[in-house]
Design an enzyme around this catalytic site. Sequence first.
Site, mmCIF file in Angstrom:
data_model
loop_
_atom_site.group_PDB
_atom_site.id
_atom_site.type_symbol
_atom_site.label_atom_id
_atom_site.label_comp_id
_atom_site.label_asym_id
_atom_site.label_seq_id
_atom_site.Cartn_x
_atom_site.Cartn_y
_atom_site.Cartn_z
ATOM 1 N N GLY A 196 32.322 35.664 42.440
ATOM 2 C CA GLY A 196 31.558 35.949 43.656
ATOM 3 C C GLY A 196 32.484 36.495 44.727
ATOM 4 O O GLY A 196 33.707 36.418 44.604
ATOM 5 N N ARG A 206 27.812 44.585 39.158
ATOM 6 C CA ARG A 206 28.891 44.601 38.172
ATOM 7 C C ARG A 206 28.389 44.100 36.832
ATOM 8 O O ARG A 206 27.341 43.431 36.778
ATOM 9 C CB ARG A 206 30.028 43.657 38.633
ATOM 10 C CG ARG A 206 30.489 43.898 40.052
ATOM 11 C CD ARG A 206 30.995 42.590 40.697
ATOM 12 N NE ARG A 206 31.250 42.790 42.129
ATOM 13 C CZ ARG A 206 32.431 43.095 42.639
ATOM 14 N NH1 ARG A 206 33.479 43.174 41.870
ATOM 15 N NH2 ARG A 206 32.573 43.286 43.942
ATOM 16 N N ASP A 257 34.147 41.623 35.949
ATOM 17 C CA ASP A 257 33.677 41.632 37.337
ATOM 18 C C ASP A 257 34.174 42.870 38.075
ATOM 19 O O ASP A 257 33.710 43.174 39.171
ATOM 20 C CB ASP A 257 34.134 40.366 38.073
ATOM 21 C CG ASP A 257 35.624 40.135 37.953
ATOM 22 O OD1 ASP A 257 36.123 40.063 36.809
ATOM 23 O OD2 ASP A 257 36.305 40.048 38.986
ATOM 24 N N ASN A 258 35.107 43.578 37.471
ATOM 25 C CA ASN A 258 35.612 44.795 38.106
ATOM 26 C C ASN A 258 35.095 46.049 37.417
ATOM 27 O O ASN A 258 35.705 47.108 37.504
ATOM 28 C CB ASN A 258 37.144 44.796 38.103
ATOM 29 C CG ASN A 258 37.703 43.716 39.012
ATOM 30 O OD1 ASN A 258 37.022 43.275 39.944
ATOM 31 N ND2 ASN A 258 38.923 43.295 38.748
HETATM 32 P P1 AMP Z 1 39.920 40.493 42.185
HETATM 33 O O1 AMP Z 1 41.107 40.155 41.343
HETATM 34 O O2 AMP Z 1 40.259 41.193 43.471
HETATM 35 O O3 AMP Z 1 38.856 41.206 41.427
HETATM 36 O O4 AMP Z 1 39.319 39.110 42.661
HETATM 37 C C1 AMP Z 1 38.846 38.133 41.781
HETATM 38 C C2 AMP Z 1 38.063 37.101 42.527
HETATM 39 O O5 AMP Z 1 38.898 36.394 43.444
HETATM 40 C C3 AMP Z 1 36.908 37.629 43.342
HETATM 41 O O6 AMP Z 1 35.874 36.695 43.242
HETATM 42 C C4 AMP Z 1 37.473 37.677 44.743
HETATM 43 O O7 AMP Z 1 36.465 37.603 45.720
HETATM 44 C C5 AMP Z 1 38.368 36.451 44.758
HETATM 45 N N1 AMP Z 1 39.477 36.552 45.724
HETATM 46 C C6 AMP Z 1 40.576 37.350 45.645
HETATM 47 N N2 AMP Z 1 41.382 37.151 46.697
HETATM 48 C C7 AMP Z 1 40.808 36.197 47.470
HETATM 49 C C8 AMP Z 1 41.169 35.546 48.695
HETATM 50 N N3 AMP Z 1 42.276 35.849 49.347
HETATM 51 N N4 AMP Z 1 40.317 34.616 49.161
HETATM 52 C C9 AMP Z 1 39.190 34.290 48.515
HETATM 53 N N5 AMP Z 1 38.800 34.857 47.370
HETATM 54 C C10 AMP Z 1 39.588 35.805 46.840
HETATM 55 MG MG MG Z 2 37.269 42.176 41.863
#
Ligand code: AMP
Ligand code: MG
Length: 489
Positions: A92, A185, A254-255
């Site tokens: 999420g 996604r 998710d990406n």
């Molecule tokens: P990502 O690797 O950017 O695709 O992120 C994976 C998940 O981690 C997603 O659900 C993001 O919203 C969450 N996420 C990444 N960085 C943060 C952060 N600094 N604070 C809260 N959630 C994060």
């Molecule tokens: Mg992401």
Amino acid sequence: MAKVAKKAGWNLSHSYARLPEIFFTRIKPIPVRAPKLVIFNRPLAVSLGLDPEVLQGKEGVEIFAGNRLPEGAEPLAQAYSGHQFGYFTLLGDGRAHLLGEQITPDGERYDIQLKGSGRTPYSRSGDGRATLGPMLREYIISEAMHALGIPTTRSLAVVKTGEGVRREKVLPGAVLCRVAASHLRVGTFQYAAVWGDLTELKALADYTLQRHFPEYRNEANCYLQLYKQVIKRQAKLIAHWQLVGFVHGVMNTDNMTISGETIDYGPCAFLDTYNPATVFSSIDEHGRYAYGRQPDIGGWNLARLAEALLPLFHPDQEQAVNLAQEALAAYQPLYQEYWLAGMRAKLGLFNRLEDDETLITELLNLMERYEADYTNTFRALTLGETKSGKLFCTRDFAAWQERWQARLRQQRATKAEVLALMKKSNPAIIPRNHRVEEALAAAVERDDYSILENLLSVLANPYAYTPEQEKYAVPPPPADTPYRTFCGT
Ligand code: AMP
Ligand code: MG
């Protein structure tokens, strides 16, 4: 008479917010201390029907920081899950807020999302924040991808928050305003399949059809059609990535978007030297998301999407599985077709001949063996500059070039037509990692945005072959350690 304030042009709609409640949580961005707009995408703002003058002023800064909501906003964080490096998790928007969907003057619908805008119920242990370097990086690469002609989310603005964000050390915080055809996604469907009931899954699928594939809405098995269209878009997208040497770096489900746009510019980077095993991301220890594996991973992710959609394909599970497998079987050949078509164009070939794939593969093998720069090899072939360089001086290459020239003679096209096709298929420049790093260092460490602005301006026309671009085409000097990128910062 009181002066009427000029309007920014917000025309926000909220179709996603009408989905069943399990798909989101209504929550506002968390204000930041001292926001400052550091970069703003004028042409994008105009195409969205937004007024750049207003948005570059005080009102815009506050909106892009999350300190004030644009007119008509209904902020929310989206729920999704996904396979991260093969393991299924509930995710999420942990640091993002959807403000709404901007309806453009052309009647198109784009998500306006803030990223780095504070904690949400999906933040887990995260702080909900983002740092300046990675947000500027997303801005540069996503805009470069757009200019390369590759479907992608876009970047409208970055603000510095005036707050420190604790990582290994304290770094300047930032918020990115991201624009996307949608943020649906593969992971959104996985979430619906695991945490929702059939009605909720169906609501999501109907919504997706309406938003992205309206022409299939009334077809017999519209959900299978939906799946087939996602397969097609992903095959095309990943072929595009391979053709320009783009390594996404974190192709978790998710990406991966349903719209077929590239999303989530974390540890991505472009190849310098051609090698299919290239991995840039520091956390991808086993090379799961290496350059050469991206097409297969695309297929793996699409299989996860099928699993989520199964109950909609057919009430009988066995029949549903058969339908899914049959649809997914089209992915690899489709990918290959897009890739081959793109490669033919890169070599100036208009017609298709049986042996083209061999000719292409031989070139790639030589590039790997002689450690040739990916972009510059095609650039040199385009410009006929194959006199010097490690690869070009080999006998192997001379033999290949003869075969290529002979192949070019097996079509009617003139030299000028071949050159034109090659120029529009082979970028003169890509966002070279060392150039991106140089621009980020100046911006983050010295508050100097001139290098970044210059880089953005040359990247805006990657097929132009202008003299100013030449210095940006130079690969980095040989380094002792490979280039590394970092995720989720
Ligand atoms: P990502 O690797 O950017 O695709 O992120 C994976 C998940 O981690 C997603 O659900 C993001 O919203 C969450 N996420 C990444 N960085 C943060 C952060 N600094 N604070 C809260 N959630 C994060
Ligand atoms: Mg992401």
